[in-house]
Write a protein that holds these residues in place. Structure first.
Motif, mmCIF file in Angstrom:
data_model
loop_
_atom_site.group_PDB
_atom_site.id
_atom_site.type_symbol
_atom_site.label_atom_id
_atom_site.label_comp_id
_atom_site.label_asym_id
_atom_site.label_seq_id
_atom_site.Cartn_x
_atom_site.Cartn_y
_atom_site.Cartn_z
ATOM 1 N N LEU A 59 0.931 -0.887 0.298
ATOM 2 C CA LEU A 59 -0.404 -0.314 0.430
ATOM 3 C C LEU A 59 0.627 1.182 0.038
ATOM 4 C CD1 LEU A 59 -3.393 -0.567 2.527
ATOM 5 C CD2 LEU A 59 -2.494 -1.497 -0.196
ATOM 6 N N GLY A 60 2.153 1.014 0.335
ATOM 7 C CA GLY A 60 2.958 2.266 0.600
ATOM 8 C C GLY A 60 2.825 3.045 1.229
ATOM 9 N N VAL A 61 2.589 2.836 2.854
ATOM 10 C CA VAL A 61 2.429 3.458 4.117
ATOM 11 C C VAL A 61 3.720 2.348 5.536
ATOM 12 C CG1 VAL A 61 0.296 3.423 3.791
ATOM 13 C CG2 VAL A 61 1.219 1.481 4.826
ATOM 14 N N PRO A 62 3.787 3.323 6.038
ATOM 15 C CA PRO A 62 4.538 2.601 7.331
ATOM 16 C C PRO A 62 4.584 0.998 7.998
ATOM 17 C CG PRO A 62 4.385 4.874 7.398
ATOM 18 C CD PRO A 62 3.569 4.728 6.178
ATOM 19 N N THR A 63 4.915 0.565 8.231
ATOM 20 C CA THR A 63 4.369 -0.854 9.279
ATOM 21 C C THR A 63 3.518 0.583 10.342
ATOM 22 O OG1 THR A 63 6.827 -0.705 10.222
ATOM 23 C CG2 THR A 63 6.405 -2.354 8.285
ATOM 24 N N GLY A 64 3.069 -0.662 11.011
ATOM 25 C CA GLY A 64 2.408 0.437 12.644
ATOM 26 C C GLY A 64 0.764 0.833 12.015
ATOM 27 N N THR A 65 0.585 0.883 10.868
ATOM 28 C CA THR A 65 -0.228 1.878 10.363
ATOM 29 C C THR A 65 -1.556 0.665 9.764
ATOM 30 O OG1 THR A 65 0.594 2.545 8.948
ATOM 31 C CG2 THR A 65 1.033 3.636 9.503
ATOM 32 N N ILE A 66 -1.610 -0.355 10.268
ATOM 33 C CA ILE A 66 -2.848 -0.724 9.473
ATOM 34 C C ILE A 66 -3.742 -2.223 10.750
ATOM 35 C CG2 ILE A 66 -3.725 -2.474 7.697
ATOM 36 C CD1 ILE A 66 -0.846 -1.613 6.011
ATOM 37 N N SER A 67 -5.012 -1.666 10.554
ATOM 38 C CA SER A 67 -5.840 -2.468 11.214
ATOM 39 C C SER A 67 -6.353 -3.998 10.828
ATOM 40 C CB SER A 67 -6.347 -2.180 12.569
ATOM 41 O OG SER A 67 -7.190 -1.226 11.917
ATOM 42 N N MET A 68 -6.354 -4.960 10.586
ATOM 43 C CA MET A 68 -7.372 -6.244 10.143
ATOM 44 C C MET A 68 -8.634 -6.210 10.930
ATOM 45 S SD MET A 68 -4.708 -7.075 8.158
ATOM 46 C CE MET A 68 -5.987 -7.735 7.136
ATOM 47 N N HIS A 69 -9.604 -6.444 9.609
ATOM 48 C CA HIS A 69 -11.164 -6.736 10.164
ATOM 49 C C HIS A 69 -11.702 -7.213 9.408
ATOM 50 C CE1 HIS A 69 -10.357 -2.846 12.107
ATOM 51 N NE2 HIS A 69 -9.565 -2.356 11.289
ATOM 52 N N GLN A 70 -12.630 -7.758 9.657
ATOM 53 C CA GLN A 70 -13.173 -8.271 8.820
ATOM 54 C C GLN A 70 -13.620 -8.198 7.534
ATOM 55 O OE1 GLN A 70 -15.069 -11.672 9.083
ATOM 56 N NE2 GLN A 70 -16.659 -11.527 7.042
ATOM 57 N N ASN A 71 -14.017 -7.056 6.581
ATOM 58 C CA ASN A 71 -14.160 -6.576 5.514
ATOM 59 C C ASN A 71 -14.179 -5.669 5.503
ATOM 60 O OD1 ASN A 71 -17.104 -5.955 6.047
ATOM 61 N ND2 ASN A 71 -17.631 -7.613 5.440
ATOM 62 N N VAL A 72 -14.150 -4.855 4.025
ATOM 63 C CA VAL A 72 -14.073 -3.743 3.714
ATOM 64 C C VAL A 72 -15.384 -1.924 5.009
ATOM 65 C CG1 VAL A 72 -14.727 -0.907 2.136
ATOM 66 C CG2 VAL A 72 -13.410 -2.780 1.545
ATOM 67 N N THR A 73 -16.555 -3.433 4.983
ATOM 68 C CA THR A 73 -17.927 -2.569 5.326
ATOM 69 C C THR A 73 -17.597 -2.819 7.191
ATOM 70 O OG1 THR A 73 -19.552 -3.222 3.823
ATOM 71 C CG2 THR A 73 -20.397 -2.918 5.682
ATOM 72 N N VAL A 74 -17.019 -3.421 7.618
ATOM 73 C CA VAL A 74 -16.913 -3.479 8.651
ATOM 74 C C VAL A 74 -15.467 -1.974 9.211
ATOM 75 C CG1 VAL A 74 -15.327 -4.425 10.754
ATOM 76 C CG2 VAL A 74 -17.655 -5.334 9.718
ATOM 77 N N ALA A 75 -14.758 -2.383 8.244
ATOM 78 C CA ALA A 75 -13.143 -1.289 8.795
ATOM 79 C C ALA A 75 -13.882 -0.024 8.498
ATOM 80 C CB ALA A 75 -12.406 -1.143 7.035
ATOM 81 N N GLN A 76 -14.746 0.617 7.297
ATOM 82 C CA GLN A 76 -15.495 1.859 6.761
ATOM 83 C C GLN A 76 -16.114 2.551 8.212
ATOM 84 O OE1 GLN A 76 -15.094 4.515 3.457
ATOM 85 N NE2 GLN A 76 -16.306 2.168 2.217
ATOM 86 N N SER A 77 -17.553 1.222 8.618
ATOM 87 C CA SER A 77 -18.034 1.942 10.125
ATOM 88 C C SER A 77 -16.905 2.270 11.149
ATOM 89 C CB SER A 77 -19.129 0.599 10.189
ATOM 90 O OG SER A 77 -19.638 -0.360 9.528
ATOM 91 N N ILE A 78 -15.967 1.273 11.023
ATOM 92 C CA ILE A 78 -15.220 2.204 12.130
ATOM 93 C C ILE A 78 -15.067 3.465 12.303
ATOM 94 C CG2 ILE A 78 -12.925 1.512 14.185
ATOM 95 C CD1 ILE A 78 -13.896 -1.735 12.929
ATOM 96 N N VAL A 79 -14.567 3.196 10.750
ATOM 97 C CA VAL A 79 -13.948 4.404 10.773
ATOM 98 C C VAL A 79 -15.428 6.117 10.726
ATOM 99 C CG1 VAL A 79 -12.841 6.697 9.293
ATOM 100 C CG2 VAL A 79 -12.284 4.368 8.526
ATOM 101 N N ALA A 80 -16.197 6.117 10.582
ATOM 102 C CA ALA A 80 -17.381 6.793 10.462
ATOM 103 C C ALA A 80 -17.872 6.670 12.163
ATOM 104 C CB ALA A 80 -18.286 5.503 9.941
ATOM 105 N N SER A 81 -17.674 6.126 12.552
ATOM 106 C CA SER A 81 -17.860 5.701 14.179
ATOM 107 C C SER A 81 -16.635 6.735 15.215
ATOM 108 C CB SER A 81 -17.471 4.399 14.858
ATOM 109 O OG SER A 81 -16.515 3.965 15.060
#
Ligand code: PLP
Length: 399
Positions: free
Chosen positions: A71-93
């Motif tokens: 993705l071209g990002v530093p390590t330690g910046t990514i969390s893993m989730h079930q799918n995009v919908t869940v990841a976006q929900s967490i952002v939106a929250s």
């Protein structure tokens, strides 16, 4: 000249059984994924609960770190989730929708799930502004830029559109959003593993995606990148104990947030999915997305050339710089033609309002592309003027 990427074909058993041109939907499974899943099963079986201390608990972070260079990002910046919908929900929250800044700007070419989720936020006060496309292939960037203003809180935007494979000018949109104080969630699902990414220099606030497609990682391995300076200031409303600074203290009451990326976690990590995803990330990382992209452009250029020679409408940008990894070919009775292609072992898919989506990846050959277009020509010649009966939609068919 032999293509060095074809050496990878032996790692993907399915390519020996059919013409597999559907990596925009489900990338081929690497053999190594079976080995990793077996490793997971062995650890579960032999180590039982102790496996959590052998790497299972941290697997979100370690898997994210494997993905970071792609993705071209530093390590330690990514969390893993079930799918995009869940990841976006967490952002939106992480945001509020009851003040003057409550507008979410979406284009009408977004993946529908992205719309369903944010439509649901109307109940918290969000206003949704849709920016229409003129041709169903690309967004009008100027129109999108105009829609982003001081009232905008979020701009969820696909870098490559699922329907047309159009690669968007995200830089201009991110710059405008930042100028007016809005945040951008870049959905890189249709780009990661097919298009080189440098998300850090792009400056996006968030990026989301999954592993099913070009990353050949299988289902259940969605990811969320949050820019470190943004992450520090955010407190997601959707959280679980894995986001706590000291999860094994089992403190009651409100959460004490962990640092990023764990603060964006929810509960127990999806361990087997993250084992299977590892194989695809390793292979894509080893080949390098620059080499994948060079090959992809050669194959999609040829696909487009053959489609146009056949007199089909191409619902994908023709310019290399504007195109992701798939090509959408529109033919009459598209669903039935796609079904017949699949019956003849040319694996593609069809999307209403778009056409037949065809996607060569690094393990495909030029001969496969040409074979697929020859079979398409035979089918459409046989069915010209005849109305094919559309088969029923198959339950569980992938995106
Ligand atoms: C661009 C894009 N975003 C999101 C999704 C759906 O993601 P998920 O099923 O992980 O929520 C898809 C699926 O095809 C997609 O193409």
């Amino acid at each position: 000249m032999t293509d060095p990427l074809l050496g990878w074909r032996t790692e993907f058993p399915i390519v020996d059984t059919c013409t597999y041109l559907v990596s925009h939907s489900l990338g081929a499974m690497p053999r190594r994924a079976s080995a990793y899943l077996q490793q997971f099963a062995d650890e579960w079986s032999r180590r039982g609960v102790r496996a959590w201390h052998d790497g299972w608990w941290e697997i979100g972070r370690t898997t994210g770190d494997l993905l970071a260079p792609i993705l071209g990002v530093p390590t330690g910046t990514i969390s893993m989730h079930q799918n995009v919908t869940v990841a976006q929900s967490i952002v939106a929250s992480c945001f509020r929708y009851d003040g003057p800044r409550r507008k979410i700007v979406l284009t009408d070419l977004e993946f529908p799930s992205n719309m369903y989720l944010f439509e649901g936020f109307r109940r918290y006060g969000a206003e949704i502004a849709y920016v229409p496309s003129d041709d169903g292939i690309r967004n009008d960037t100027e129109r999108l830029l105009d829609a982003i203003d001081e009232r905008t809180v979020l701009v969820p935007l696909s870098l490559v559109l699922f329907k047309s494979s159009c690669l968007q000018d995200a830089r201009a949109i991110i710059e405008k959003a930042h100028r007016v104080g809005a945040h951008v969630i870049l959905d890189v699902y249709q780009a990661a593993g097919a298009v080189p990414l440098d998300l850090e220099s792009l400056g996006t606030d968030f990026a989301v995606g999954g592993s099913v497609k070009w990353l050949c990682g299988g289902p259940g391995a969605g990811y969320l990148y949050v820019r470190p300076d943004v992450a520090r200031a955010l407190e997601p409303g959707i959280v679980g104990w894995a986001a706590h600074a000291a999860p094994f203290e089992f403190e009651t009451g409100a959460i004490r947030y962990a640092d990023a990326p764990e603060r964006f976690q929810s509960g127990t990590p999806n361990v087997p999915s993250l084992y299977s995803a590892r194989a695809g990330y390793e292979i894509v990382g080893q080949i390098g997305v620059d080499a994948i992209r060079r090959k992809s452009l050669t194959l999609t250029r040829r696909l487009i050339e053959l489609a146009r020679q056949g007199g089909y409408r191409v619902n994908t940008p023709l310019e290399d710089a504007e195109r992701g990894g798939a090509v959408i070919v529109d033919v009459p009775n598209g669903q039935a033609v796609a079904d017949e292609l699949i019956r003849r072992e040319v694996i593609v898919d069809y999307r209403p309002g778009a056409g037949i989506r065809m996607a060569p990846h690094f393990y495909n050959t030029m001969e496969e592309v040409e074979h697929a277009m020859r079979v398409l020509g035979e089918i459409t010649a046989n069915t010209a003027g005849r109305s094919l009966e559309s088969p029923p939609v198959r339950a569980g068919e992938s995106m």
